[in-house]
Design a protein around this motif. Sequence first.
Motif, PDB file in Angstrom:
ATOM      1  N   THR A 313      30.850  37.227  38.789  1.00  0.00           N
ATOM      2  CA  THR A 313      32.131  37.779  39.227  1.00  0.00           C
ATOM      3  C   THR A 313      31.907  38.959  40.154  1.00  0.00           C
ATOM      4  O   THR A 313      31.177  39.883  39.818  1.00  0.00           O
ATOM      5  N   CYS A 386      36.011  33.611  32.908  1.00  0.00           N
ATOM      6  CA  CYS A 386      35.189  34.577  33.641  1.00  0.00           C
ATOM      7  C   CYS A 386      33.939  34.874  32.827  1.00  0.00           C
ATOM      8  O   CYS A 386      34.037  35.173  31.640  1.00  0.00           O
ATOM      9  N   CYS A 389      34.199  38.741  31.518  1.00  0.00           N
ATOM     10  CA  CYS A 389      35.196  39.253  30.583  1.00  0.00           C
ATOM     11  C   CYS A 389      35.853  38.149  29.752  1.00  0.00           C
ATOM     12  O   CYS A 389      36.626  38.433  28.844  1.00  0.00           O
ATOM     13  N   CYS A 403      38.703  35.509  38.732  1.00  0.00           N
ATOM     14  CA  CYS A 403      38.992  36.003  37.388  1.00  0.00           C
ATOM     15  C   CYS A 403      40.385  36.607  37.447  1.00  0.00           C
ATOM     16  O   CYS A 403      40.680  37.428  38.314  1.00  0.00           O
ATOM     17  N   CYS A 409      38.648  43.624  33.941  1.00  0.00           N
ATOM     18  CA  CYS A 409      37.390  42.877  33.978  1.00  0.00           C
ATOM     19  C   CYS A 409      36.267  43.846  34.382  1.00  0.00           C
ATOM     20  O   CYS A 409      36.313  44.424  35.457  1.00  0.00           O
ATOM     21  N   GLN A 412      34.725  43.565  37.807  1.00  0.00           N
ATOM     22  CA  GLN A 412      35.572  44.021  38.911  1.00  0.00           C
ATOM     23  C   GLN A 412      35.667  45.539  38.948  1.00  0.00           C
ATOM     24  O   GLN A 412      35.668  46.148  40.004  1.00  0.00           O
TER      25      GLN A 412
HETATM   26 ZN   LIG Z   1      36.549  38.824  34.516  1.00  0.00          ZN
END
Ligand SMILES: [Zn+2]
Length: 649
Positions: A313, A386, A389, A403, A409, A412
């Motif tokens: 991610t 994801c 998370c 995601c 998250c 991120q």
């Molecule tokens: Zn995530």
Amino acid sequence: MAKKPEVRELSQQILLAKHLYYKGSPEITDAAYDALEAKLKKLDPDHPVLSMVGFDADAAGGEEGSSKIEHVKPMLSLRKTYKLAELLSWVDGKDILATPKLDGNSLSLVYEQGQLVQAKTRGDGTRGEDVLAKVVFVPNIPKTLPAKLDLEVRGELICSISQFSKLQTHMQNLGFEVPANPRNTVAGILGRKSHGDLAVYFDFFAFDCLGSSVEENALFSTETQKMDWLAKYFLAPSFEKLSSPEKIETYLTKTQEILATSEWSMDGAVFSYDDLSVHGELGETSHHPRYKMVFKWQGESADTVIKSIDWRTSRAGILTPVAIVEPVDLSGAKISNVTLHNFAFAKNVNAAAGDTIKIVRSGEVIPKYLETVTKGESVFVSPSVCSTCGSGLELRDEVRIYCGNATSCPAQIIGGILHWIVQVGIDDLSEKRLEQLLEAKLVKNPADLYRLKVEDLLQLPQTKEKLATKLVENIEQSKKSITLVSFLSGLGIAGGGKTSWKKITQDYCSLNSVRSISADQLAGLDGFAEKSAETLLDGLSAKKQWIDDLLSAGVVPPDAASSAGAGAGSLSGKSLVITGTLSAPRKQIEQAIEAAGGKASKAVSKNTFALVCNDPESSSSKAKKARSLNIPIWSESDLEQKLTEDIIK
Ligand SMILES: [Zn+2]
């Protein structure tokens, strides 16, 4: 003059719907189809997709091998080197123009009186294949140039990674054999007997311009001027003028990064002597021009087996598939990871554990997937959550998977804060330490960094007083050295890199004025299409909380210095657009406008102050738009009068 992205998307949707309808398996209703056509007609009434009768795929094909056309000037190869010393000795202290080398198919476009009349492939260098019927579908090839010029534009036709994924899906739907990689797909489509209309997925990058209008008017005296001119009407590769061996070395290092991350396949860098009179003196051999040189990195490919596929991610929430492979030596490095670019790419090549794949590393830091050599027993599996998370995923634009948990998250959040740290220049704060800060719940956005105290940092593992103090100082220092551009680019908004913000803050010099820009105002600036303006503003408003938090933590960027000349002069702050032929070179007129405090823009919008055009009846799209928005059309003498007001005052 790149077309608006929505024109491209609409024409692709219409084409697919048309193809499926005539194949007997329509996927949308007639009403939905009509709505698409009406929308495209409004944006681009002459789009070739609209005039296709029925299926009429042959019209966009042309019989294979039947029509070859001679090149007026041969399309030669380029001399290449793998050695820096050889490149530098060829440069020999001259000014050089450098561009990345696009790895597509060379194309020659011929314009007569400003109208596109011929398009042909490179062929054997003397004669190429007539591909005009296909090329008219390429979205960023203008069919008409703003002036009645006779010239030939040469460049590279290429398919980007994301357009390639869409093209694969389209071809799959039609039951065609799906191309395996973007490199071969362009030649494949250009050589087809039918469905040359699929060229709507390609991009054309211009890099050369010749012909009688260029020679007679001595349009350019340097390679830089030529690229500047091309970049106005065509998509052009990025270019840079270099004047020392050090700059060439830095350029090569930078290009390696571009090669690794670009949407378009690139396989080196092209260097040209900037002074065009030198080109004339040196001339060409039968194989290559003496005034150009390609630098390539020794590339190597190898076969290896996929062990598993990781979905990583990114800061933007995009999950990128990475093939974890049996380690293999490639160009002097042990490779165990290979990127598969995006969701659609991995799905279309049906990537799975057990596949034997060919990978290549040439200049790029990151090796690339080239093709599947032997398919294993497993099939591609879409990720369901994801990997960082565990939240649900969203497929957007059919190419990338996201995601859905933007606010919490960790991938991120960490990515976003790290981006801030790099942009505003906080030293010694590593990714690992940032993870620890996140775990200790000391930091959840960039503003929290500025609230950290020495005693907070002392809670972290392996952090002594000296380091903690230093970190707090470095963070504090970044607050003082922050600029409006680094503040804005630190927010990590899609499409909001340093270059974009630099442009915007020339006109909108304070954070407040940037925050209150409208999409129309932004679209009126050079280089911002409507859609990219909207994306940028959506991104900006999504970061509202971050910005407010930063301000309340005392991170306040100073106003940007206003652009030179603004604030004074008769055209102060006004945006003007030029169209058609004028008595002086356009560049010269643009400079005169800028000297009067104005700004020469490329597109007419609500914010355009006036359109400069010598033909009051002009039916160019700029003139039409200006009339529809009630924007005054000035002749050249109207403009001169305005400009002399400055002198009289
Ligand atoms: Zn995530």
